[in-house]
Design a protein around this motif. Structure first.
Motif, short mmCIF file in Angstrom:
data_model
loop_
_atom_site.label_atom_id
_atom_site.label_comp_id
_atom_site.label_asym_id
_atom_site.label_seq_id
_atom_site.Cartn_x
_atom_site.Cartn_y
_atom_site.Cartn_z
N MET A 185 6.56 3.37 -6.87
CA MET A 185 5.91 3.87 -5.67
C MET A 185 5.86 5.40 -5.66
O MET A 185 4.88 5.99 -5.23
CB MET A 185 6.63 3.36 -4.42
N TYR A 186 6.91 6.04 -6.16
CA TYR A 186 6.92 7.50 -6.26
C TYR A 186 5.77 7.98 -7.15
O TYR A 186 5.03 8.90 -6.78
CB TYR A 186 8.27 7.98 -6.81
N LEU A 187 5.61 7.35 -8.31
CA LEU A 187 4.54 7.73 -9.23
C LEU A 187 3.17 7.47 -8.61
O LEU A 187 2.23 8.25 -8.78
CB LEU A 187 4.67 6.97 -10.55
N THR A 188 3.05 6.38 -7.86
CA THR A 188 1.78 6.04 -7.22
C THR A 188 1.41 7.06 -6.15
O THR A 188 0.27 7.53 -6.09
CB THR A 188 1.86 4.63 -6.60
N VAL A 189 2.37 7.43 -5.32
CA VAL A 189 2.10 8.42 -4.27
C VAL A 189 1.74 9.76 -4.89
O VAL A 189 0.83 10.46 -4.42
CB VAL A 189 3.31 8.53 -3.31
N LYS A 190 2.43 10.12 -5.96
CA LYS A 190 2.13 11.36 -6.67
C LYS A 190 0.71 11.34 -7.22
O LYS A 190 -0.03 12.32 -7.12
CB LYS A 190 3.14 11.53 -7.81
N ARG A 191 0.32 10.21 -7.77
CA ARG A 191 -1.03 10.06 -8.33
C ARG A 191 -2.09 10.16 -7.25
O ARG A 191 -3.10 10.85 -7.39
CB ARG A 191 -1.12 8.74 -9.07
N PHE A 213 11.25 -6.88 -5.46
CA PHE A 213 10.96 -5.76 -4.57
C PHE A 213 9.64 -5.09 -4.95
O PHE A 213 8.85 -4.70 -4.09
CB PHE A 213 12.13 -4.79 -4.61
N ALA A 214 9.39 -4.95 -6.25
CA ALA A 214 8.14 -4.35 -6.73
C ALA A 214 6.96 -5.25 -6.39
O ALA A 214 5.86 -4.77 -6.09
CB ALA A 214 8.21 -4.10 -8.23
N ARG A 215 7.16 -6.56 -6.44
CA ARG A 215 6.08 -7.49 -6.08
C ARG A 215 5.66 -7.32 -4.63
O ARG A 215 4.48 -7.43 -4.31
CB ARG A 215 6.52 -8.93 -6.31
N VAL A 229 -1.56 -3.45 -2.64
CA VAL A 229 -2.47 -2.94 -3.68
C VAL A 229 -3.43 -4.03 -4.12
O VAL A 229 -4.63 -3.82 -4.25
CB VAL A 229 -1.68 -2.38 -4.88
N GLN A 230 -2.90 -5.23 -4.32
CA GLN A 230 -3.75 -6.35 -4.72
C GLN A 230 -4.73 -6.72 -3.60
O GLN A 230 -5.89 -7.05 -3.87
CB GLN A 230 -2.89 -7.54 -5.11
N ALA A 231 -4.28 -6.65 -2.35
CA ALA A 231 -5.18 -6.91 -1.22
C ALA A 231 -6.29 -5.87 -1.18
O ALA A 231 -7.46 -6.21 -0.95
CB ALA A 231 -4.39 -6.92 0.08
N TYR A 232 -5.95 -4.61 -1.39
CA TYR A 232 -6.97 -3.55 -1.44
C TYR A 232 -8.00 -3.85 -2.52
O TYR A 232 -9.20 -3.72 -2.30
CB TYR A 232 -6.32 -2.19 -1.70
N ALA A 267 -1.16 1.98 -9.91
CA ALA A 267 -0.06 1.54 -9.04
C ALA A 267 0.56 0.25 -9.55
O ALA A 267 1.80 0.13 -9.63
CB ALA A 267 -0.56 1.36 -7.61
N LEU A 268 -0.25 -0.71 -9.90
CA LEU A 268 0.28 -1.99 -10.39
C LEU A 268 1.03 -1.80 -11.70
O LEU A 268 2.10 -2.39 -11.90
CB LEU A 268 -0.85 -3.00 -10.55
N GLU A 269 0.50 -0.98 -12.58
CA GLU A 269 1.19 -0.74 -13.86
C GLU A 269 2.49 0.02 -13.65
O GLU A 269 3.51 -0.27 -14.29
CB GLU A 269 0.27 0.03 -14.80
N ALA A 270 2.49 1.01 -12.76
CA ALA A 270 3.70 1.77 -12.47
C ALA A 270 4.78 0.88 -11.87
O ALA A 270 5.95 0.99 -12.22
CB ALA A 270 3.39 2.94 -11.54
N LEU A 271 4.40 -0.01 -10.97
CA LEU A 271 5.36 -0.93 -10.38
C LEU A 271 5.93 -1.89 -11.42
O LEU A 271 7.11 -2.20 -11.41
CB LEU A 271 4.71 -1.72 -9.24
N GLU A 272 5.08 -2.32 -12.33
CA GLU A 272 5.54 -3.24 -13.38
C GLU A 272 6.48 -2.55 -14.36
O GLU A 272 7.51 -3.09 -14.72
CB GLU A 272 4.34 -3.81 -14.12
N LYS A 273 6.13 -1.34 -14.78
CA LYS A 273 6.93 -0.63 -15.77
C LYS A 273 8.21 -0.04 -15.21
O LYS A 273 9.25 -0.07 -15.86
CB LYS A 273 6.12 0.52 -16.39
#
Length: 76
Positions: free
Chosen positions: A50-56, A4-6, A12-15, A37-43
């Motif tokens: 996604m929550y952490l990414t939107v917050k960032r 799901f994270a992938r 993000v990778q396309a961007y 975003a990629l690190e947050a999704l991985e961890k």
């Protein structure tokens, strides 16, 4: 990284491949929002990542902060 994270990581990778070279490197924070975003999704997985990414991204504006903003460690 969970499947799901992938799925969330694909845009993000396309961007990073398509738009990032055109936009330039004028980020306020280190690491960049896409790397964050990629690190947050991985961890943290899809939902919290996604929550952490939107917050960032919400903090990334002309009146926001600058400097080092690492992904928080995963709760035990």
């Amino acid at each position: 990284m969970s499947p799901f994270a992938r799925i969330f990581a694909l845009p993000v990778q396309a961007y990073r491949l398509i738009f990032s070279p055109w936009v330039g490197f004028n980020c306020r924070y280190h690491p960049t929002c896409s790397a964050y975003a990629l690190e947050a999704l991985e961890k943290h997985g899809a939902l919290k990542g996604m929550y952490l990414t939107v917050k960032r991204i919400g903090r990334c504006h002309p009146w926001g902060g600058t400097g080092i903003d690492n992904v928080p460690p995963k709760d035990p």
